[in-house]
Design a protein around this motif. Sequence first.
Motif, PDB file in Angstrom:
ATOM      1  N   ALA A   1      -7.458  -9.489   4.423  1.00 15.86           N
ATOM      2  CA  ALA A   1      -8.808  -8.995   4.317  1.00 15.86           C
ATOM      3  C   ALA A   1      -8.912  -8.047   3.206  1.00 15.86           C
ATOM      4  CB  ALA A   1      -8.869  -8.087   5.769  1.00 15.86           C
ATOM      5  N   ASN A   2      -9.319  -8.608   2.125  1.00 19.19           N
ATOM      6  CA  ASN A   2      -9.584  -8.202   0.779  1.00 19.19           C
ATOM      7  C   ASN A   2     -10.143  -6.629   0.520  1.00 19.19           C
ATOM      8  OD1 ASN A   2      -9.861 -11.041   0.885  1.00 19.19           O
ATOM      9  ND2 ASN A   2      -9.699 -11.076  -1.126  1.00 19.19           N
ATOM     10  N   SER A   3     -11.122  -6.503   1.364  1.00 20.50           N
ATOM     11  CA  SER A   3     -11.980  -5.252   1.528  1.00 20.50           C
ATOM     12  C   SER A   3     -11.195  -3.927   2.101  1.00 20.50           C
ATOM     13  CB  SER A   3     -13.415  -5.426   1.973  1.00 20.50           C
ATOM     14  OG  SER A   3     -13.493  -5.242   3.314  1.00 20.50           O
ATOM     15  N   LEU A   4     -10.080  -4.398   2.654  1.00 19.64           N
ATOM     16  CA  LEU A   4      -9.530  -3.367   3.618  1.00 19.64           C
ATOM     17  C   LEU A   4      -7.951  -3.171   3.034  1.00 19.64           C
ATOM     18  CD1 LEU A   4     -10.466  -4.679   7.062  1.00 19.64           C
ATOM     19  CD2 LEU A   4     -11.325  -2.769   5.975  1.00 19.64           C
ATOM     20  N   GLU A   5      -7.288  -4.048   2.388  1.00 18.75           N
ATOM     21  CA  GLU A   5      -5.817  -3.959   2.176  1.00 18.75           C
ATOM     22  C   GLU A   5      -5.403  -3.244   0.792  1.00 18.75           C
ATOM     23  OE1 GLU A   5      -4.827  -7.885   2.928  1.00 18.75           O
ATOM     24  OE2 GLU A   5      -5.623  -8.606   1.163  1.00 18.75           O
ATOM     25  N   GLN A   6      -4.439  -2.736   1.166  1.00 15.87           N
ATOM     26  CA  GLN A   6      -3.628  -1.968  -0.368  1.00 15.87           C
ATOM     27  C   GLN A   6      -2.046  -2.279  -0.124  1.00 15.87           C
ATOM     28  OE1 GLN A   6      -5.029   0.446  -3.301  1.00 15.87           O
ATOM     29  NE2 GLN A   6      -5.708  -1.551  -2.966  1.00 15.87           N
ATOM     30  N   ILE A   7      -1.573  -2.425  -1.290  1.00 14.96           N
ATOM     31  CA  ILE A   7      -0.097  -2.279  -1.205  1.00 14.96           C
ATOM     32  C   ILE A   7       0.425  -0.682  -1.403  1.00 14.96           C
ATOM     33  CG2 ILE A   7       1.915  -3.025  -2.877  1.00 14.96           C
ATOM     34  CD1 ILE A   7       0.304  -5.434  -3.571  1.00 14.96           C
ATOM     35  N   GLY A   8       1.354  -0.412  -0.731  1.00 14.84           N
ATOM     36  CA  GLY A   8       1.879   0.902  -0.983  1.00 14.84           C
ATOM     37  C   GLY A   8       3.148   1.080  -0.583  1.00 14.84           C
ATOM     38  N   PRO A   9       3.836   2.165  -0.856  1.00 16.95           N
ATOM     39  CA  PRO A   9       5.416   2.503  -0.920  1.00 16.95           C
ATOM     40  C   PRO A   9       5.781   3.065   0.439  1.00 16.95           C
ATOM     41  CG  PRO A   9       4.259   4.522  -1.757  1.00 16.95           C
ATOM     42  CD  PRO A   9       3.110   3.643  -1.596  1.00 16.95           C
ATOM     43  N   ILE A  10       6.971   2.827   0.788  1.00 17.71           N
ATOM     44  CA  ILE A  10       7.785   3.231   1.912  1.00 17.71           C
ATOM     45  C   ILE A  10       9.146   3.813   1.534  1.00 17.71           C
ATOM     46  CG2 ILE A  10       8.821   2.664   4.223  1.00 17.71           C
ATOM     47  CD1 ILE A  10       6.801   0.593   4.644  1.00 17.71           C
ATOM     48  N   ALA A  11       9.521   4.925   1.863  1.00 20.92           N
ATOM     49  CA  ALA A  11      10.672   5.515   1.426  1.00 20.92           C
ATOM     50  C   ALA A  11      11.175   6.571   2.452  1.00 20.92           C
ATOM     51  CB  ALA A  11      10.402   6.374   0.051  1.00 20.92           C
ATOM     52  N   PRO A  12      12.605   7.228   2.406  1.00 30.13           N
ATOM     53  CA  PRO A  12      12.960   8.127   3.222  1.00 30.13           C
ATOM     54  C   PRO A  12      12.344   9.572   3.026  1.00 30.13           C
ATOM     55  CG  PRO A  12      14.670   7.101   1.941  1.00 30.13           C
ATOM     56  CD  PRO A  12      13.469   6.750   1.493  1.00 30.13           C
ATOM     57  N   THR A  13      11.984   9.806   2.046  1.00 30.14           N
ATOM     58  CA  THR A  13      11.124  11.017   1.801  1.00 30.14           C
ATOM     59  C   THR A  13       9.774  10.904   1.359  1.00 30.14           C
ATOM     60  OG1 THR A  13      11.984  11.729  -0.393  1.00 30.14           O
ATOM     61  CG2 THR A  13      13.374  12.266   1.447  1.00 30.14           C
ATOM     62  N   VAL A  14       8.939  11.883   1.255  1.00 24.48           N
ATOM     63  CA  VAL A  14       7.553  12.187   0.563  1.00 24.48           C
ATOM     64  C   VAL A  14       7.847  11.742  -0.928  1.00 24.48           C
ATOM     65  CG1 VAL A  14       5.622  13.416   0.356  1.00 24.48           C
ATOM     66  CG2 VAL A  14       6.407  13.450   2.413  1.00 24.48           C
TER      67      VAL A  14
ATOM     68  N   ALA B   1       0.942   9.405 -13.607  1.00 21.78           N
ATOM     69  CA  ALA B   1       0.458  10.000 -12.505  1.00 21.78           C
ATOM     70  C   ALA B   1       0.920  11.180 -11.961  1.00 21.78           C
ATOM     71  CB  ALA B   1       0.132   8.957 -11.326  1.00 21.78           C
ATOM     72  N   GLY B   2       2.215  11.177 -12.121  1.00 21.39           N
ATOM     73  CA  GLY B   2       3.033  12.340 -11.289  1.00 21.39           C
ATOM     74  C   GLY B   2       2.599  12.822  -9.939  1.00 21.39           C
ATOM     75  N   TYR B   3       2.575  11.900  -9.157  1.00 17.60           N
ATOM     76  CA  TYR B   3       2.198  11.921  -7.737  1.00 17.60           C
ATOM     77  C   TYR B   3       3.515  12.491  -7.235  1.00 17.60           C
ATOM     78  CZ  TYR B   3      -1.651   8.855  -7.987  1.00 17.60           C
ATOM     79  OH  TYR B   3      -2.843   8.271  -8.316  1.00 17.60           O
ATOM     80  N   ALA B   4       4.872  12.449  -7.804  1.00  9.22           N
ATOM     81  CA  ALA B   4       5.927  13.010  -7.324  1.00  9.22           C
ATOM     82  C   ALA B   4       5.936  14.502  -7.625  1.00  9.22           C
ATOM     83  CB  ALA B   4       7.157  12.376  -7.802  1.00  9.22           C
ATOM     84  N   SER B   5       5.333  14.909  -8.444  1.00 10.96           N
ATOM     85  CA  SER B   5       5.256  16.157  -8.831  1.00 10.96           C
ATOM     86  C   SER B   5       4.712  17.245  -8.017  1.00 10.96           C
ATOM     87  CB  SER B   5       4.847  16.622 -10.360  1.00 10.96           C
ATOM     88  OG  SER B   5       3.466  16.141 -10.388  1.00 10.96           O
ATOM     89  N   ALA B   6       3.564  16.502  -6.984  1.00  4.62           N
ATOM     90  CA  ALA B   6       2.803  17.131  -6.039  1.00  4.62           C
ATOM     91  C   ALA B   6       3.699  17.396  -4.861  1.00  4.62           C
ATOM     92  CB  ALA B   6       1.355  16.405  -5.827  1.00  4.62           C
ATOM     93  N   ALA B   7       4.769  17.020  -4.782  1.00  6.78           N
ATOM     94  CA  ALA B   7       5.570  16.964  -3.710  1.00  6.78           C
ATOM     95  C   ALA B   7       6.455  18.292  -3.604  1.00  6.78           C
ATOM     96  CB  ALA B   7       6.583  15.590  -3.272  1.00  6.78           C
ATOM     97  N   ASP B   8       5.560  19.402  -3.611  1.00  2.58           N
ATOM     98  CA  ASP B   8       6.175  20.714  -3.774  1.00  2.58           C
ATOM     99  C   ASP B   8       6.259  21.441  -2.489  1.00  2.58           C
ATOM    100  OD1 ASP B   8       3.780  21.403  -3.434  1.00  2.58           O
ATOM    101  OD2 ASP B   8       3.332  22.245  -5.593  1.00  2.58           O
TER     102      ASP B   8
END
Length: 437
Positions: free
Chosen positions: A157-170, A211-218
Amino acid sequence: MGDLNAFITEETIEGAGEGPLAGRTVAVKDNISTAGVRTTCGSAMLEGYVPPYDATVVERLKAAGATVVGKANMDEFGMGGTTETSAFGPTRNPADASRVAGGSSGGSAAAVAAGEADLALGTDTGGSIRNPAAFCGVVGIKPTYGLVSRYGLVAYANSLEQIGPIAPTVEEAAELLDVIAGPDERDSTTRDASEARDGPDGRADAGGADAGYASAADGDVDGTTVGVLTDLLEGADERVVDAFDDAVANLEAQGATVREVELESVEHAVQAYYVIAMSEASSNLARFDGVRYGVSGGYEGNWNDAFARSREAGFGEEVKRRVLLGTYALSAGYHDKYYAKAQDARAWIKRDFDAAFEEADVLASPTMPVLPPKLGESLADPLKLYLIDANTVPVNLADLPAVSAPAGEADGLPVGVQFVGPAFGEREIVRVASALA
Protein backbone atom coordinates in the motif's frame (compact mmCIF):
# COMPACT_ATOMS: atom_id res chain seq x y z
CA MET A 1 15.44 -22.24 21.50
CA GLY A 2 15.19 -24.31 18.35
CA ASP A 3 14.55 -23.11 14.83
CA LEU A 4 12.45 -19.94 14.91
CA ASN A 5 12.08 -19.90 11.10
CA ALA A 6 13.20 -16.28 11.08
CA PHE A 7 14.74 -16.48 7.59
CA ILE A 8 13.34 -17.52 4.23
CA THR A 9 16.76 -17.33 2.56
CA GLU A 10 20.07 -17.36 4.41
CA GLU A 11 22.66 -15.66 2.22
CA THR A 12 25.68 -13.51 3.05
CA ILE A 13 25.94 -10.20 1.21
CA GLU A 14 29.16 -8.44 2.11
CA GLY A 15 29.28 -4.69 2.52
CA ALA A 16 32.12 -2.23 2.11
CA GLY A 17 35.09 -2.73 4.38
CA GLU A 18 34.61 0.50 6.31
CA GLY A 19 31.63 2.49 7.49
CA PRO A 20 29.42 3.14 10.52
CA LEU A 21 27.96 -0.39 10.38
CA ALA A 22 31.21 -2.25 9.69
CA GLY A 23 31.17 -5.59 11.44
CA ARG A 24 27.40 -5.50 12.04
CA THR A 25 25.03 -8.10 10.62
CA VAL A 26 21.61 -7.14 9.25
CA ALA A 27 18.54 -9.21 8.37
CA VAL A 28 16.53 -7.72 5.49
CA LYS A 29 12.79 -8.33 5.22
CA ASP A 30 12.01 -10.42 2.16
CA ASN A 31 9.99 -7.76 0.35
CA ILE A 32 13.08 -5.57 -0.10
CA SER A 33 15.04 -6.21 -3.30
CA THR A 34 18.53 -7.71 -3.08
CA ALA A 35 20.46 -8.12 -6.35
CA GLY A 36 21.13 -11.78 -7.10
CA VAL A 37 19.37 -13.02 -3.94
CA ARG A 38 15.77 -14.18 -4.19
CA THR A 39 13.05 -11.94 -2.83
CA THR A 40 9.81 -13.85 -2.23
CA CYS A 41 7.60 -11.50 -0.20
CA GLY A 42 6.72 -14.62 1.79
CA SER A 43 4.64 -15.85 -1.16
CA ALA A 44 4.59 -18.91 -3.39
CA MET A 45 3.89 -16.44 -6.20
CA LEU A 46 7.51 -15.21 -6.03
CA GLU A 47 9.21 -18.34 -4.70
CA GLY A 48 11.84 -18.27 -7.44
CA TYR A 49 12.08 -14.53 -8.12
CA VAL A 50 15.61 -13.08 -8.07
CA PRO A 51 15.80 -9.28 -8.45
CA PRO A 52 18.43 -7.77 -10.75
CA TYR A 53 18.98 -4.73 -8.50
CA ASP A 54 19.34 -3.62 -4.87
CA ALA A 55 16.82 -1.47 -3.07
CA THR A 56 18.19 1.93 -2.06
CA VAL A 57 18.25 0.91 1.60
CA VAL A 58 20.31 -2.19 0.75
CA GLU A 59 22.77 -0.04 -1.22
CA ARG A 60 23.10 2.20 1.82
CA LEU A 61 23.59 -0.75 4.15
CA LYS A 62 26.40 -2.12 1.99
CA ALA A 63 28.04 1.31 1.66
CA ALA A 64 27.93 1.62 5.47
CA GLY A 65 29.87 -1.63 5.85
CA ALA A 66 27.02 -3.85 7.05
CA THR A 67 26.84 -7.55 6.19
CA VAL A 68 23.41 -8.81 5.17
CA VAL A 69 22.92 -12.33 6.55
CA GLY A 70 19.61 -13.26 4.99
CA LYS A 71 16.09 -12.41 3.92
CA ALA A 72 13.73 -12.41 6.87
CA ASN A 73 10.42 -14.25 6.97
CA MET A 74 7.22 -12.21 6.71
CA ASP A 75 3.46 -12.41 6.27
CA GLU A 76 2.69 -12.90 2.57
CA PHE A 77 3.09 -9.53 0.81
CA GLY A 78 3.00 -7.94 4.28
CA MET A 79 -0.64 -8.93 4.79
CA GLY A 80 -0.95 -10.15 8.34
CA GLY A 81 0.07 -9.36 11.90
CA THR A 82 1.61 -12.64 13.04
CA THR A 83 3.89 -13.93 10.20
CA GLU A 84 1.58 -16.94 9.99
CA THR A 85 0.40 -16.16 6.44
CA SER A 86 3.91 -16.76 5.06
CA ALA A 87 4.04 -19.49 2.42
CA PHE A 88 7.24 -20.64 4.14
CA GLY A 89 5.68 -21.29 7.54
CA PRO A 90 5.29 -19.12 10.64
CA THR A 91 8.08 -17.48 12.60
CA ARG A 92 8.14 -18.37 16.28
CA ASN A 93 8.61 -15.94 19.13
CA PRO A 94 12.03 -16.17 20.84
CA ALA A 95 10.39 -15.43 24.20
CA ASP A 96 8.00 -18.39 23.83
CA ALA A 97 8.21 -20.64 20.77
CA SER A 98 4.53 -21.57 21.09
CA ARG A 99 3.56 -17.97 20.32
CA VAL A 100 3.68 -15.74 17.27
CA ALA A 101 6.52 -13.29 16.68
CA GLY A 102 4.13 -10.64 15.36
CA GLY A 103 4.04 -9.36 11.84
CA SER A 104 4.33 -8.70 9.14
CA SER A 105 8.05 -8.16 9.91
CA GLY A 106 8.11 -11.07 12.35
CA GLY A 107 11.23 -12.68 10.94
CA SER A 108 13.18 -9.42 11.25
CA ALA A 109 12.19 -8.89 14.89
CA ALA A 110 12.72 -12.53 15.86
CA ALA A 111 16.18 -12.58 14.25
CA VAL A 112 17.25 -9.57 16.32
CA ALA A 113 15.66 -10.81 19.56
CA ALA A 114 17.33 -14.22 19.16
CA GLY A 115 20.73 -12.78 18.26
CA GLU A 116 20.64 -14.22 14.73
CA ALA A 117 21.31 -10.71 13.41
CA ASP A 118 22.57 -7.56 15.11
CA LEU A 119 20.04 -5.36 13.33
CA ALA A 120 17.19 -5.74 10.85
CA LEU A 121 15.10 -3.89 8.31
CA GLY A 122 11.34 -4.25 8.35
CA THR A 123 8.48 -2.46 6.64
CA ASP A 124 5.51 -0.85 8.35
CA THR A 125 2.19 -0.38 6.53
CA GLY A 126 -0.09 -0.40 9.58
CA GLY A 127 2.24 -1.42 12.40
CA SER A 128 4.31 -4.17 10.82
CA ILE A 129 7.56 -3.00 12.42
CA ARG A 130 6.16 -1.94 15.78
CA ASN A 131 3.93 -4.99 16.24
CA PRO A 132 6.71 -7.65 16.08
CA ALA A 133 9.13 -5.36 17.93
CA ALA A 134 6.66 -5.24 20.83
CA PHE A 135 5.90 -8.97 20.73
CA CYS A 136 9.62 -9.90 20.61
CA GLY A 137 10.89 -7.34 23.14
CA VAL A 138 13.06 -5.26 20.81
CA VAL A 139 12.95 -1.72 19.37
CA GLY A 140 11.30 -0.82 16.07
CA ILE A 141 10.99 2.57 14.38
CA LYS A 142 8.37 3.47 11.78
CA PRO A 143 9.78 6.65 10.16
CA THR A 144 7.81 9.61 8.87
CA TYR A 145 6.42 8.90 5.41
CA GLY A 146 9.05 10.14 2.95
CA LEU A 147 12.06 9.92 5.26
CA VAL A 148 13.30 6.59 3.88
CA SER A 149 13.32 5.60 0.21
CA ARG A 150 10.90 2.89 -0.87
CA TYR A 151 12.77 2.25 -4.14
CA GLY A 152 13.17 -1.52 -4.37
CA LEU A 153 10.35 -2.27 -1.94
CA VAL A 154 7.66 -4.57 -3.36
CA ALA A 155 4.62 -2.41 -2.77
CA TYR A 156 1.60 -3.42 -0.69
CA ALA A 157 0.00 0.00 0.00
CA ASN A 158 2.13 2.82 -1.38
CA SER A 159 0.60 5.70 0.56
CA LEU A 160 1.05 4.00 3.93
CA GLU A 161 4.24 1.93 4.05
CA GLN A 162 7.75 2.82 5.15
CA ILE A 163 10.97 0.87 5.60
CA GLY A 164 12.44 1.15 9.09
CA PRO A 165 14.96 -0.30 11.55
CA ILE A 166 14.66 -2.98 14.23
CA ALA A 167 17.38 -3.32 16.88
CA PRO A 168 18.02 -4.40 20.48
CA THR A 169 18.22 -0.81 21.74
CA VAL A 170 16.85 2.60 20.74
CA GLU A 171 20.33 3.95 20.05
CA GLU A 172 21.16 1.06 17.71
CA ALA A 173 17.86 1.47 15.88
CA ALA A 174 18.60 5.18 15.48
CA GLU A 175 22.10 4.39 14.16
CA LEU A 176 20.53 2.21 11.46
CA LEU A 177 18.01 4.95 10.68
CA ASP A 178 20.91 7.38 10.23
CA VAL A 179 22.23 5.12 7.48
CA ILE A 180 19.02 4.49 5.53
CA ALA A 181 17.29 7.90 5.85
CA GLY A 182 17.45 10.69 3.31
CA PRO A 183 16.21 11.74 -0.13
CA ASP A 184 16.46 9.45 -3.14
CA GLU A 185 16.09 10.68 -6.71
CA ARG A 186 14.52 7.32 -7.59
CA ASP A 187 11.67 7.82 -5.09
CA SER A 188 9.78 11.08 -5.59
CA THR A 189 8.00 10.72 -2.23
CA THR A 190 11.22 11.18 -0.26
CA ARG A 191 12.01 14.51 1.35
CA ASP A 192 14.94 16.18 3.03
CA ALA A 193 13.73 16.22 6.62
CA SER A 194 16.00 19.12 7.59
CA GLU A 195 14.04 21.31 5.18
CA ALA A 196 10.68 19.84 6.14
CA ARG A 197 10.64 20.55 9.85
CA ASP A 198 12.61 22.00 12.75
CA GLY A 199 12.57 20.18 16.06
CA PRO A 200 10.49 21.43 19.01
CA ASP A 201 13.68 22.56 20.73
CA GLY A 202 14.82 24.56 17.70
CA ARG A 203 17.24 21.91 16.43
CA ALA A 204 16.69 20.64 12.91
CA ASP A 205 15.46 17.06 12.63
CA ALA A 206 17.80 16.51 9.70
CA GLY A 207 17.57 13.59 7.32
CA GLY A 208 20.29 11.93 5.29
CA ALA A 209 23.57 10.32 6.17
CA ASP A 210 24.47 12.95 8.78
CA ALA A 211 21.03 13.00 10.43
CA GLY A 212 22.36 12.22 13.88
CA TYR A 213 19.26 10.43 15.11
CA ALA A 214 21.47 8.28 17.32
CA SER A 215 22.79 11.40 19.06
CA ALA A 216 19.23 12.09 20.26
CA ALA A 217 19.20 8.84 22.26
CA ASP A 218 20.35 10.60 25.43
CA GLY A 219 17.38 9.61 27.61
CA ASP A 220 16.80 13.21 28.67
CA VAL A 221 13.03 13.62 29.13
CA ASP A 222 13.17 16.40 31.70
CA GLY A 223 10.63 19.01 30.60
CA THR A 224 9.11 16.80 27.87
CA THR A 225 5.32 16.55 27.78
CA VAL A 226 4.05 13.04 27.11
CA GLY A 227 0.41 12.76 26.06
CA VAL A 228 -1.21 9.45 26.98
CA LEU A 229 -3.72 8.45 24.29
CA THR A 230 -6.55 7.34 26.55
CA ASP A 231 -8.66 6.13 23.61
CA LEU A 232 -6.01 3.49 22.87
CA LEU A 233 -6.11 2.08 26.40
CA GLU A 234 -9.76 1.10 26.17
CA GLY A 235 -10.21 -2.60 25.65
CA ALA A 236 -6.52 -3.43 26.06
CA ASP A 237 -5.42 -6.42 28.14
CA GLU A 238 -5.09 -5.34 31.79
CA ARG A 239 -1.60 -6.85 31.98
CA VAL A 240 -0.52 -4.73 29.01
CA VAL A 241 -2.03 -1.59 30.56
CA ASP A 242 -0.23 -2.25 33.86
CA ALA A 243 3.15 -2.54 32.09
CA PHE A 244 2.38 0.60 30.08
CA ASP A 245 1.43 2.54 33.22
CA ASP A 246 4.72 1.52 34.85
CA ALA A 247 6.66 2.78 31.82
CA VAL A 248 4.84 6.13 31.86
CA ALA A 249 5.45 6.44 35.62
CA ASN A 250 9.15 5.80 34.95
CA LEU A 251 9.23 8.70 32.49
CA GLU A 252 7.41 10.92 34.95
CA ALA A 253 9.97 10.06 37.62
CA GLN A 254 12.70 11.19 35.20
CA GLY A 255 11.14 14.64 34.80
CA ALA A 256 8.55 14.21 32.05
CA THR A 257 5.14 15.84 32.35
CA VAL A 258 2.31 13.41 31.65
CA ARG A 259 -1.18 14.41 30.54
CA GLU A 260 -4.15 12.61 29.06
CA VAL A 261 -5.04 13.26 25.41
CA GLU A 262 -8.15 12.17 23.53
CA LEU A 263 -8.31 11.42 19.81
CA GLU A 264 -11.94 10.97 18.87
CA SER A 265 -11.11 9.95 15.31
CA VAL A 266 -9.06 6.85 16.18
CA GLU A 267 -12.30 4.95 16.74
CA HIS A 268 -12.60 4.83 12.94
CA ALA A 269 -8.91 4.26 12.12
CA VAL A 270 -8.98 0.49 11.66
CA GLN A 271 -11.95 0.64 9.28
CA ALA A 272 -10.41 3.46 7.23
CA TYR A 273 -7.00 1.77 7.17
CA TYR A 274 -8.22 -1.56 5.84
CA VAL A 275 -10.35 0.03 3.10
CA ILE A 276 -7.39 2.13 1.91
CA ALA A 277 -4.76 -0.60 2.31
CA MET A 278 -6.82 -3.30 0.61
CA SER A 279 -7.74 -0.96 -2.23
CA GLU A 280 -4.09 -0.13 -2.88
CA ALA A 281 -3.17 -3.81 -2.59
CA SER A 282 -5.77 -4.70 -5.22
CA SER A 283 -4.08 -2.30 -7.62
CA ASN A 284 -0.48 -3.15 -6.73
CA LEU A 285 -0.88 -6.91 -6.92
CA ALA A 286 -2.41 -6.82 -10.41
CA ARG A 287 1.12 -7.22 -11.82
CA PHE A 288 1.30 -10.77 -10.43
CA ASP A 289 -0.46 -12.43 -13.33
CA GLY A 290 1.88 -15.24 -14.36
CA VAL A 291 3.21 -13.21 -17.30
CA ARG A 292 4.93 -10.17 -15.85
CA TYR A 293 5.60 -11.78 -12.47
CA GLY A 294 4.62 -14.91 -10.62
CA VAL A 295 3.55 -18.48 -11.18
CA SER A 296 2.54 -19.29 -14.75
CA GLY A 297 -1.13 -20.00 -15.29
CA GLY A 298 -0.39 -22.19 -18.29
CA TYR A 299 -1.51 -21.78 -21.89
CA GLU A 300 -4.90 -23.47 -21.99
CA GLY A 301 -8.08 -21.45 -22.37
CA ASN A 302 -8.19 -17.67 -22.63
CA TRP A 303 -6.23 -14.97 -20.81
CA ASN A 304 -8.73 -14.69 -17.95
CA ASP A 305 -8.48 -18.41 -17.26
CA ALA A 306 -4.67 -18.29 -17.16
CA PHE A 307 -4.75 -15.20 -14.95
CA ALA A 308 -7.11 -16.90 -12.49
CA ARG A 309 -5.02 -20.08 -12.37
CA SER A 310 -1.85 -18.10 -11.68
CA ARG A 311 -3.38 -16.24 -8.76
CA GLU A 312 -5.12 -19.30 -7.37
CA ALA A 313 -1.80 -21.16 -7.27
CA GLY A 314 0.37 -18.26 -6.15
CA PHE A 315 -1.64 -16.36 -3.54
CA GLY A 316 -2.54 -17.50 -0.04
CA GLU A 317 -5.96 -17.11 1.56
CA GLU A 318 -5.29 -13.77 3.30
CA VAL A 319 -3.92 -12.15 0.15
CA LYS A 320 -6.93 -13.34 -1.84
CA ARG A 321 -9.26 -11.96 0.82
CA ARG A 322 -7.65 -8.52 0.80
CA VAL A 323 -7.45 -8.28 -3.00
CA LEU A 324 -11.13 -9.19 -3.31
CA LEU A 325 -12.21 -6.68 -0.66
CA GLY A 326 -10.02 -3.96 -2.16
CA THR A 327 -11.39 -4.57 -5.64
CA TYR A 328 -14.92 -4.38 -4.26
CA ALA A 329 -14.21 -1.08 -2.45
CA LEU A 330 -12.93 0.46 -5.70
CA SER A 331 -15.66 -0.89 -7.94
CA ALA A 332 -18.28 1.27 -9.65
CA GLY A 333 -21.01 2.26 -7.25
CA TYR A 334 -18.93 1.57 -4.12
CA HIS A 335 -15.92 3.88 -4.52
CA ASP A 336 -17.68 6.86 -2.90
CA LYS A 337 -19.40 4.68 -0.31
CA TYR A 338 -16.20 3.13 1.01
CA TYR A 339 -12.91 4.41 -0.39
CA ALA A 340 -13.81 8.13 -0.45
CA LYS A 341 -15.18 7.96 3.09
CA ALA A 342 -12.03 6.18 4.27
CA GLN A 343 -9.95 9.03 2.85
CA ASP A 344 -12.17 11.53 4.69
CA ALA A 345 -11.55 9.63 7.91
CA ARG A 346 -7.82 9.73 7.19
CA ALA A 347 -7.92 13.52 6.91
CA TRP A 348 -9.85 13.69 10.20
CA ILE A 349 -7.20 11.54 11.93
CA LYS A 350 -4.44 13.82 10.65
CA ARG A 351 -6.23 16.89 12.02
CA ASP A 352 -6.72 15.19 15.39
CA PHE A 353 -3.01 14.41 15.65
CA ASP A 354 -2.10 17.99 14.72
CA ALA A 355 -4.30 19.23 17.57
CA ALA A 356 -2.82 16.69 19.99
CA PHE A 357 0.71 17.91 19.31
CA GLU A 358 -0.34 21.36 20.49
CA GLU A 359 -0.75 19.75 23.92
CA ALA A 360 2.18 17.34 24.01
CA ASP A 361 5.65 16.79 22.52
CA VAL A 362 5.09 13.06 22.01
CA LEU A 363 2.07 10.80 22.35
CA ALA A 364 2.14 7.42 24.08
CA SER A 365 0.11 4.21 24.07
CA PRO A 366 0.70 0.49 24.40
CA THR A 367 2.10 -0.70 21.06
CA MET A 368 -0.15 -3.75 20.98
CA PRO A 369 -3.30 -4.09 23.08
CA VAL A 370 -2.70 -7.81 23.66
CA LEU A 371 0.13 -10.18 24.54
CA PRO A 372 1.58 -12.37 21.75
CA PRO A 373 -1.13 -14.89 20.78
CA LYS A 374 -0.53 -18.60 20.55
CA LEU A 375 0.32 -19.91 17.09
CA GLY A 376 -2.90 -20.66 15.21
CA GLU A 377 -5.22 -18.61 17.44
CA SER A 378 -5.55 -15.56 15.21
CA LEU A 379 -5.94 -17.11 11.75
CA ALA A 380 -9.36 -18.55 12.58
CA ASP A 381 -10.81 -15.04 13.07
CA PRO A 382 -9.54 -12.46 10.54
CA LEU A 383 -11.57 -9.63 12.11
CA LYS A 384 -9.97 -10.24 15.50
CA LEU A 385 -6.57 -10.19 13.79
CA TYR A 386 -7.34 -6.86 12.11
CA LEU A 387 -8.48 -5.29 15.39
CA ILE A 388 -5.14 -5.85 17.13
CA ASP A 389 -3.80 -3.12 14.81
CA ALA A 390 -5.96 -0.50 16.55
CA ASN A 391 -3.03 1.27 18.25
CA THR A 392 -0.65 1.30 15.29
CA VAL A 393 -2.66 2.06 12.14
CA PRO A 394 -3.56 5.68 13.05
CA VAL A 395 0.14 6.59 12.78
CA ASN A 396 0.38 5.35 9.19
CA LEU A 397 -2.82 7.10 8.19
CA ALA A 398 -1.36 10.37 9.54
CA ASP A 399 2.11 9.83 7.94
CA LEU A 400 3.81 10.26 11.34
CA PRO A 401 6.88 8.65 12.97
CA ALA A 402 6.55 6.21 15.86
CA VAL A 403 8.78 3.90 17.86
CA SER A 404 8.00 0.78 19.87
CA ALA A 405 10.29 0.23 22.85
CA PRO A 406 10.21 -2.53 25.49
CA ALA A 407 8.01 -1.65 28.47
CA GLY A 408 8.77 -4.75 30.52
CA GLU A 409 7.01 -8.08 30.64
CA ALA A 410 3.67 -9.55 31.63
CA ASP A 411 3.51 -13.24 32.51
CA GLY A 412 6.99 -13.58 31.03
CA LEU A 413 5.97 -12.12 27.66
CA PRO A 414 7.26 -8.83 26.21
CA VAL A 415 5.12 -5.68 26.25
CA GLY A 416 5.89 -2.65 24.09
CA VAL A 417 5.20 1.05 24.57
CA GLN A 418 4.64 3.24 21.50
CA PHE A 419 5.73 6.87 21.21
CA VAL A 420 4.38 8.94 18.33
CA GLY A 421 5.94 12.21 17.17
CA PRO A 422 4.98 15.00 14.80
CA ALA A 423 6.09 14.73 11.17
CA PHE A 424 9.88 14.39 10.98
CA GLY A 425 10.03 14.36 14.78
CA GLU A 426 12.20 11.24 14.91
CA ARG A 427 14.72 12.85 17.24
CA GLU A 428 12.07 13.51 19.87
CA ILE A 429 10.63 9.99 19.89
CA VAL A 430 14.16 8.55 19.96
CA ARG A 431 14.98 10.74 22.94
CA VAL A 432 11.92 9.70 24.92
CA ALA A 433 12.13 6.00 24.05
CA SER A 434 15.81 5.90 25.00
CA ALA A 435 14.84 6.80 28.56
CA LEU A 436 13.31 3.30 28.75
CA ALA A 437 15.45 1.21 26.37
